[in-house]
Motif scaffolding. Structure first.
Motif, PDB file in Angstrom:
ATOM      1  N   PRO A  73       0.773  -0.872  -0.132  1.00  0.00           N
ATOM      2  CA  PRO A  73      -0.039   0.244  -0.034  1.00  0.00           C
ATOM      3  C   PRO A  73       0.719   1.231  -0.107  1.00  0.00           C
ATOM      4  N   VAL A  74       0.629   2.065  -0.738  1.00  0.00           N
ATOM      5  CA  VAL A  74       1.301   3.390  -0.770  1.00  0.00           C
ATOM      6  C   VAL A  74       0.507   5.372  -0.471  1.00  0.00           C
ATOM      7  N   LEU A  75      -0.459   4.355  -0.497  1.00  0.00           N
ATOM      8  CA  LEU A  75      -1.697   5.611  -0.354  1.00  0.00           C
ATOM      9  C   LEU A  75      -2.976   5.483   0.391  1.00  0.00           C
ATOM     10  N   THR A  76      -3.932   6.421   0.838  1.00  0.00           N
ATOM     11  CA  THR A  76      -4.896   6.187   1.268  1.00  0.00           C
ATOM     12  C   THR A  76      -6.439   6.664   0.889  1.00  0.00           C
ATOM     13  N   GLY A  77      -6.877   6.530   0.208  1.00  0.00           N
ATOM     14  CA  GLY A  77      -8.097   7.643  -0.833  1.00  0.00           C
ATOM     15  C   GLY A  77      -8.443   6.726  -1.431  1.00  0.00           C
TER      16      GLY A  77
END
Length: 161
Positions: free
Chosen positions: A76-80
């Protein structure tokens, strides 16, 4: 062998989505267009260099998948809620971030520093693409008069195209 075919299948789907610039999600899966993929054996041109793909999972975030001949790993890199992920080069991604009430804006993500920069603040962007060192984006594409705009890659200058 099955693992490699699965990686190739996933990469083919993600690549076809990125190449078509598809950002609209069909409201009903029965109405979604059919995507046909033929899986073939792909020879790695440089087995020492892994293949890295960034992709978005609806309402969850941005992920990175690193595929090498030996293993495949997803991080995972960024949430959204992201879509329409485009590469400028190996260090810079441009993506569409969706907010509340169907608003969406273009963001620039620099992989080396993990810096996320918002380039637009008007919302309502349906899709965008990169061409000739510029970002072209479309607003209100489902209306009689959609807006087509061009801006610099840093987001500082904007004009109606």
């Amino acid at each position: 062998m099955i693992k490699r075919k699965m990686v190739v299948l996933i990469l083919a789907v993600l690549t076809s989505i990125m190449l078509t610039g598809a950002t609209h999600i069909a409201p009903n899966l029965a109405q979604a267009p059919e995507l046909k993929i033929i899986v073939q054996q792909i020879a790695y041109t440089n087995p020492m260099e892994p293949l890295t793909i960034f992709w978005a999972k609806t309402n969850e975030g941005l992920y990175k998948t690193v595929a090498s001949p030996d293993k495949t790993k997803t991080y995972p890199v960024l949430t959204g809620n992201y879509s329409n992920i485009l590469y400028e080069n190996y260090e810079t991604l441009y993506l569409l971030k969706h907010g509340a009430n169907q608003t969406s804006d273009i963001y620039k993500f620099e992989m080396s520093s993990k810096k996320l920069t918002r380039l637009t603040s008007l919302g309502g962007i349906d899709q965008f693409f990169l061409k000739n060192k510029s970002i072209y984006y479309i607003t209100n594409s489902m209306t009689i008069e959609p807006g087509v705009y061009r801006m610099s890659l840093d987001g500082k200058s904007r004009v109606r195209a």
